[in-house]
Design a protein around this motif. Structure first.
Motif, PDB file in Angstrom:
ATOM      1  N   SER A 194       0.806   5.985   2.803  1.00 46.79           N
ATOM      2  CA  SER A 194       0.694   4.355   2.359  1.00 46.79           C
ATOM      3  C   SER A 194       1.579   4.166   3.249  1.00 46.79           C
ATOM      4  CB  SER A 194       1.763   4.682   1.029  1.00 46.79           C
ATOM      5  OG  SER A 194       2.314   4.652   0.417  1.00 46.79           O
ATOM      6  N   GLU A 222       4.619   4.792   2.165  1.00 42.49           N
ATOM      7  CA  GLU A 222       5.540   7.264   2.838  1.00 42.49           C
ATOM      8  C   GLU A 222       5.669   6.606   4.461  1.00 42.49           C
ATOM      9  OE1 GLU A 222       3.004   8.541  -0.790  1.00 42.49           O
ATOM     10  OE2 GLU A 222       1.757   8.007   1.199  1.00 42.49           O
ATOM     11  N   GLY A 265      -0.490   8.494   7.831  1.00 42.18           N
ATOM     12  CA  GLY A 265      -0.690   7.669   8.360  1.00 42.18           C
ATOM     13  C   GLY A 265      -1.999   6.737   8.672  1.00 42.18           C
TER      14      GLY A 265
END
Length: 460
Positions: free
Chosen positions: A32, A35, A65
């Motif tokens: 995410s 993160e 990501g």
């Protein structure tokens, strides 16, 4: 320079790891935003960090990501991938760091741009004297072409936009098909023209020429722009250019063709019929980072009358070293810009005329394969006439279709987006990546069959 060399070496290694992973990694991101932020660190350091270490941190923290958009199994948007020649040329573009707005100051880039312009006009079947501007993307290509059109139709009405602005100007109406891309509306807002007047469209999104002519007849003396499209967002359909442009020009309208991905159909003998008559328009737009597969960002605006484009876009400055032959910045909204023509030239030189045609035909062939595979899935319906690179399908009611979309993204084998077309939820597949293979298509279809099976087996 030693620090720069180390950073470039690290960047090359990380880039190679990324490219090597595309065949097997999930297409969906695995981390995410929060993160990735945590991995990168929120606080700005007090002291310096070596460039090589910065590259390492960026690559390692960002990797999870990243969406595998360059993968041959990303079909969510029409964005293409990056051809190797274009990628390498883009690295050089950054290293050379040329502000490419002035002809005499950056002769190498201007030479490349001149050649790429001529090649593009030839491939797309457009007038050889037209001007090509290299902008950020399809939205700004539409903006630039429509700005030239706005200024020209108002000039014909005796109004000078450059001197007087739009306050008090005659109203410019814009006629566009009901199934236009939304970027057309936002560009018209940017240009101060307001909402367009929608023209009826058929079941594939093609503009209805009879309705277009009727609307032109209602206000025959009003300054008018007509926007047509080469490639509907959902169906891939093309407007009937010959008839629509003829009707528009009878009433003195400026005709702009939004060809974000579809304009390159002209480069293929097999699909050239889809754009028949498009060369009679006044301006065109397309995205090189779609069908042509160059890196972001690179849109292309083409205007038949170079003087009209210069009048709309050019500026004066005592410090500018202007060239009598004309300067690249006079064709775009930006004065400072990177050398976007370099990767375009590189991919055209690498593929050649036959290679560009083969690329277009391969993309469209994969779309046909998707349509055939989906048609064999129980409960699935292909909703559009698959004539180019777009496929829209439903899997029963809207709830089931949305669940299939969700399961496909959760699975990660491929990225297929959900959308709404003609008031119905759809799964949309856009084929635009040069690296997509028949195996990528089959892997995606297998994942789709699994997702549909899971939905069919779930309680209602």
């Amino acid at each position: 320079m030693e620090d720069a060399a180390a950073a470039l070496d690290r960047a090359r290694l990380h880039a190679q790891v990324w490219l090597d992973s595309l065949g097997s990694r999930p297409v969906s991101p695995q981390a995410s935003v929060a993160e990735v932020v945590e991995r990168l660190g929120r606080d700005l350091p007090d002291g310096p960090t070596s460039a090589a270490d910065v590259v390492d941190l960026l690559a390692e923290a960002s990797g999870p990501g990243l969406t595998a958009m360059p993968s041959g199994r990303f079909f969510g948007f029409v964005i293409g991938g990056t051809h190797p020649a274009a990628m390498a040329a883009d690295w050089l573009t950054s290293a050379w760091d040329q502000n490419s707005g002035l002809r005499s100051v950056t002769p190498a880039h201007t030479a490349v741009e001149d050649i790429a312009q001529a090649w593009l006009l030839d491939l797309l079947g457009l007038p050889a004297q037209a001007a090509v501007g290299f902008v950020t993307g399809g939205t700004m290509a539409n903006f630039t072409g429509l700005a030239a059109g706005r200024d020209e139709v108002l000039s014909r009405a005796g109004w000078d936009v450059a001197t007087h602005g739009l306050t008090g100007a005659p109203r410019v109406r814009v006629l566009v098909g009901a199934e236009r891309h939304d970027s057309v509306d936002v560009v018209l807002r940017y240009l101060g023209l307001g909402a367009p007047e929608p023209v009826a469209a058929d079941d594939q999104g093609r503009i209805d020429v009879a309705d277009l002519r009727a609307r032109l007849t209602q206000h025959p003396d009003q300054s008018t722009i007509v926007v047509l499209q080469a490639g509907n967002l959902h169906s891939g359909a093309f407007d009937p250019f010959t008839e629509a442009i003829e009707a528009a020009h009878e009433y003195g309208a400026w005709v702009h063709v939004d060809g974000a991905f579809g304009l390159f159909a002209a480069a293929s003998p097999v699909y050239r019929h889809l754009v028949a008559g498009h060369e009679a328009a006044d301006s065109w737009s397309t995205d090189a980072h779609k069908t042509l597969n160059v890196p972001y960002d690179c849109g292309l605006v083409i205007v038949r009358d170079p003087a009209a484009l210069r009048r709309s876009m050019s500026m004066e400055g005592a410090y500018l070293v202007k060239d009598a032959a004309g300067d690249p910045f006079e064709k775009v909204p930006e004065l400072s810009r990177r050398g976007r023509a370099l990767p375009v030239w590189a991919v055209l030189r690498a593929l050649g005329r036959d290679g560009v045609a083969a690329l277009v035909e391969r993309l469209a062939g994969h779309a046909r394969a998707f349509a055939a595979g989906i048609a064999e899935i129980e409960g699935a319906t292909v909703l559009n006439d698959v004539g180019f690179t777009q496929v829209c399908a439903s899997f029963g009611d809207d709830e089931r279709t949305r669940e299939v979309v969700r399961l496909m993204l959760e699975d990660g084998t491929a990225w297929t987006s959900g959308s709404v077309w003609r008031d119905q939820a759809v799964l949309r597949i856009s084929v635009s990546n040069w690296s997509t293979t028949a195996d990528d298509v089959e892997r995606t279809l297998a994942a789709l069959r699994t997702a549909v099976g899971r939905v069919a087996g779930s309680p209602r």
